[in-house]
Design a protein around this motif. Structure first.
Motif, PDB file in Angstrom:
ATOM      1  N   UNK A 123       0.843  -1.259  -0.120  1.00  0.00           N
ATOM      2  CA  UNK A 123      -0.194   0.134   0.118  1.00  0.00           C
ATOM      3  C   UNK A 123       0.497   1.337  -0.124  1.00  0.00           C
ATOM      4  N   UNK A 124       2.077   1.341   0.714  1.00  0.00           N
ATOM      5  CA  UNK A 124       2.834   2.329   0.954  1.00  0.00           C
ATOM      6  C   UNK A 124       3.603   2.537  -0.373  1.00  0.00           C
ATOM      7  N   UNK A 125       3.756   1.531  -1.153  1.00  0.00           N
ATOM      8  CA  UNK A 125       4.660   1.709  -2.120  1.00  0.00           C
ATOM      9  C   UNK A 125       3.963   2.168  -3.330  1.00  0.00           C
ATOM     10  N   UNK A 126       2.832   1.779  -3.493  1.00  0.00           N
ATOM     11  CA  UNK A 126       2.043   1.872  -4.711  1.00  0.00           C
ATOM     12  C   UNK A 126       2.082   3.319  -5.317  1.00  0.00           C
ATOM     13  N   UNK A 127       1.840   4.417  -4.484  1.00  0.00           N
ATOM     14  CA  UNK A 127       2.160   5.714  -5.133  1.00  0.00           C
ATOM     15  C   UNK A 127       3.418   5.944  -5.651  1.00  0.00           C
ATOM     16  N   UNK A 128       4.273   5.560  -4.785  1.00  0.00           N
ATOM     17  CA  UNK A 128       5.975   5.797  -5.344  1.00  0.00           C
ATOM     18  C   UNK A 128       6.223   4.887  -6.693  1.00  0.00           C
ATOM     19  N   UNK A 129       5.564   3.740  -6.787  1.00  0.00           N
ATOM     20  CA  UNK A 129       5.664   2.891  -8.108  1.00  0.00           C
ATOM     21  C   UNK A 129       4.792   3.645  -9.159  1.00  0.00           C
ATOM     22  N   UNK A 130       3.646   4.166  -8.868  1.00  0.00           N
ATOM     23  CA  UNK A 130       2.899   4.625  -9.993  1.00  0.00           C
ATOM     24  C   UNK A 130       3.692   6.076 -10.505  1.00  0.00           C
ATOM     25  N   UNK A 131       4.172   6.847  -9.488  1.00  0.00           N
ATOM     26  CA  UNK A 131       4.870   8.045  -9.979  1.00  0.00           C
ATOM     27  C   UNK A 131       6.040   7.479 -10.678  1.00  0.00           C
ATOM     28  N   UNK A 132       6.937   6.445 -10.389  1.00  0.00           N
ATOM     29  CA  UNK A 132       7.899   5.916 -11.096  1.00  0.00           C
ATOM     30  C   UNK A 132       7.489   5.547 -12.448  1.00  0.00           C
ATOM     31  N   UNK A 133       6.598   4.812 -12.672  1.00  0.00           N
ATOM     32  CA  UNK A 133       5.818   4.287 -13.915  1.00  0.00           C
ATOM     33  C   UNK A 133       5.695   5.472 -14.825  1.00  0.00           C
ATOM     34  N   UNK A 134       5.133   6.431 -14.338  1.00  0.00           N
ATOM     35  CA  UNK A 134       4.645   7.486 -15.150  1.00  0.00           C
ATOM     36  C   UNK A 134       6.111   8.282 -15.667  1.00  0.00           C
ATOM     37  N   UNK A 135       7.249   8.500 -14.866  1.00  0.00           N
ATOM     38  CA  UNK A 135       8.349   9.038 -15.331  1.00  0.00           C
ATOM     39  C   UNK A 135       9.070   8.327 -16.125  1.00  0.00           C
ATOM     40  N   UNK A 136       8.987   6.826 -16.151  1.00  0.00           N
ATOM     41  CA  UNK A 136       9.678   5.924 -17.030  1.00  0.00           C
ATOM     42  C   UNK A 136       9.168   6.218 -18.344  1.00  0.00           C
ATOM     43  N   UNK A 137       7.701   6.220 -18.353  1.00  0.00           N
ATOM     44  CA  UNK A 137       6.938   6.362 -19.625  1.00  0.00           C
ATOM     45  C   UNK A 137       7.395   7.510 -20.490  1.00  0.00           C
ATOM     46  N   UNK A 138       7.655   8.813 -19.508  1.00  0.00           N
ATOM     47  CA  UNK A 138       7.868  10.274 -20.205  1.00  0.00           C
ATOM     48  C   UNK A 138       9.355  10.115 -20.632  1.00  0.00           C
ATOM     49  N   UNK A 139      10.120   9.709 -19.645  1.00  0.00           N
ATOM     50  CA  UNK A 139      11.620   9.690 -20.257  1.00  0.00           C
ATOM     51  C   UNK A 139      11.779   8.746 -21.511  1.00  0.00           C
ATOM     52  N   UNK A 140      11.061   7.607 -21.667  1.00  0.00           N
ATOM     53  CA  UNK A 140      10.951   6.826 -22.719  1.00  0.00           C
ATOM     54  C   UNK A 140      10.690   7.798 -24.019  1.00  0.00           C
ATOM     55  N   UNK A 141       9.608   8.273 -23.686  1.00  0.00           N
ATOM     56  CA  UNK A 141       8.814   8.997 -24.951  1.00  0.00           C
ATOM     57  C   UNK A 141       9.716  10.268 -25.364  1.00  0.00           C
ATOM     58  N   UNK A 142      10.379  11.083 -24.526  1.00  0.00           N
ATOM     59  CA  UNK A 142      11.099  12.297 -24.810  1.00  0.00           C
ATOM     60  C   UNK A 142      12.368  11.716 -25.501  1.00  0.00           C
ATOM     61  N   UNK A 143      12.989  10.632 -25.153  1.00  0.00           N
ATOM     62  CA  UNK A 143      14.122  10.208 -25.565  1.00  0.00           C
ATOM     63  C   UNK A 143      14.346   9.164 -26.586  1.00  0.00           C
TER      64      UNK A 143
END
Length: 209
Positions: A123-143
């Motif tokens: 439960x505690x990890x989920x928000x951090x994991x969701x945030x990380x996933x969003x930024x992984x997607x963004x970095x992949x798209x931008x680069x």
């Protein structure tokens, strides 16, 4: 109760949700693959300290509850050992049954605490994991990365890759985090475990004649 600083084990299941990030690119574009250490990036996120603190607090609460149960068992067990020889058979049987019930209660609570602690961590990890996933997607798209693989785990997806393929620092910078600024890793508290509880049913006493 010890606290194990091995976040990799606790993260194994959760990390599977973003082991591979796929980006839509033109079919004519060259295949570009990057990789990241999910464990490293999470350890750099400010959320990691808060998660560690909350897990420790929750683990302590469970341990205190378990200690209370075990203290009660020990106290009643010692009293039984001292007085069993002079107890009438029905009373002695009742006391033995009470100790057996307490022993079972301790074992059931310990199992429940382990599950509860794992659920709390997820439960505690989920928000951090969701945030990380969003930024992984963004970095992949931008680069222009077609895939980003996770290099962590007992069986890592990535076995070898060039340094320039490591996008961990890009992900951190995307989140506004300076790489290497936070060396804290989320700790995984061990489930509370009391000493071995002797079986009350095996207590041997002399029957008063």
């Amino acid at each position: 109760m010890t606290t194990m600083n091995k976040f990799r084990v606790a993260l194994a299941a959760a990390a599977l949700t973003f082991t591979t990030a796929t980006v839509s690119v033109a079919q004519t574009a060259p295949l570009k693959i990057g990789y990241t250490s999910v464990e490293y990036v999470l350890s750099q996120m400010p959320e990691s300290k808060q998660i560690e603190s909350q897990l420790k607090d929750y683990s302590t609460q469970l341990k205190n509850q378990l200690d209370t149960k075990y203290t009660e068992y020990q106290t009643k067990g010692e009293a039984f050992q001292k007085g069993a020889a002079t107890m009438p058979d029905p009373v002695r049987a009742d006391k033995q049954k009470e100790l057996q019930n307490l022993q079972q209660s301790i074992q059931e609570f310990q199992q429940s605490a382990e599950t509860s602690l794992q659920q709390k961590q997820q439960t505690l990890l989920k928000p951090a994991l969701d945030k990380l996933q969003q930024n992984i997607d963004a970095v992949a798209m931008e680069n222009g990365y077609t895939y980003i693989l996770n290099s962590d785990g007992a069986s890592p997806v990535l076995l070898h890759g060039p340094k320039e393929g490591d996008v961990s620092d890009l992900i951190l910078k995307k989140m506004g985090i300076t790489p290497g600024a936070n060396n804290t890793k989320v700790a995984t508290p061990a489930a509370p475990a009391p000493s071995v509880v002797p079986a009350a049913s095996k207590t041997k006493t002399k029957t008063k004649k």
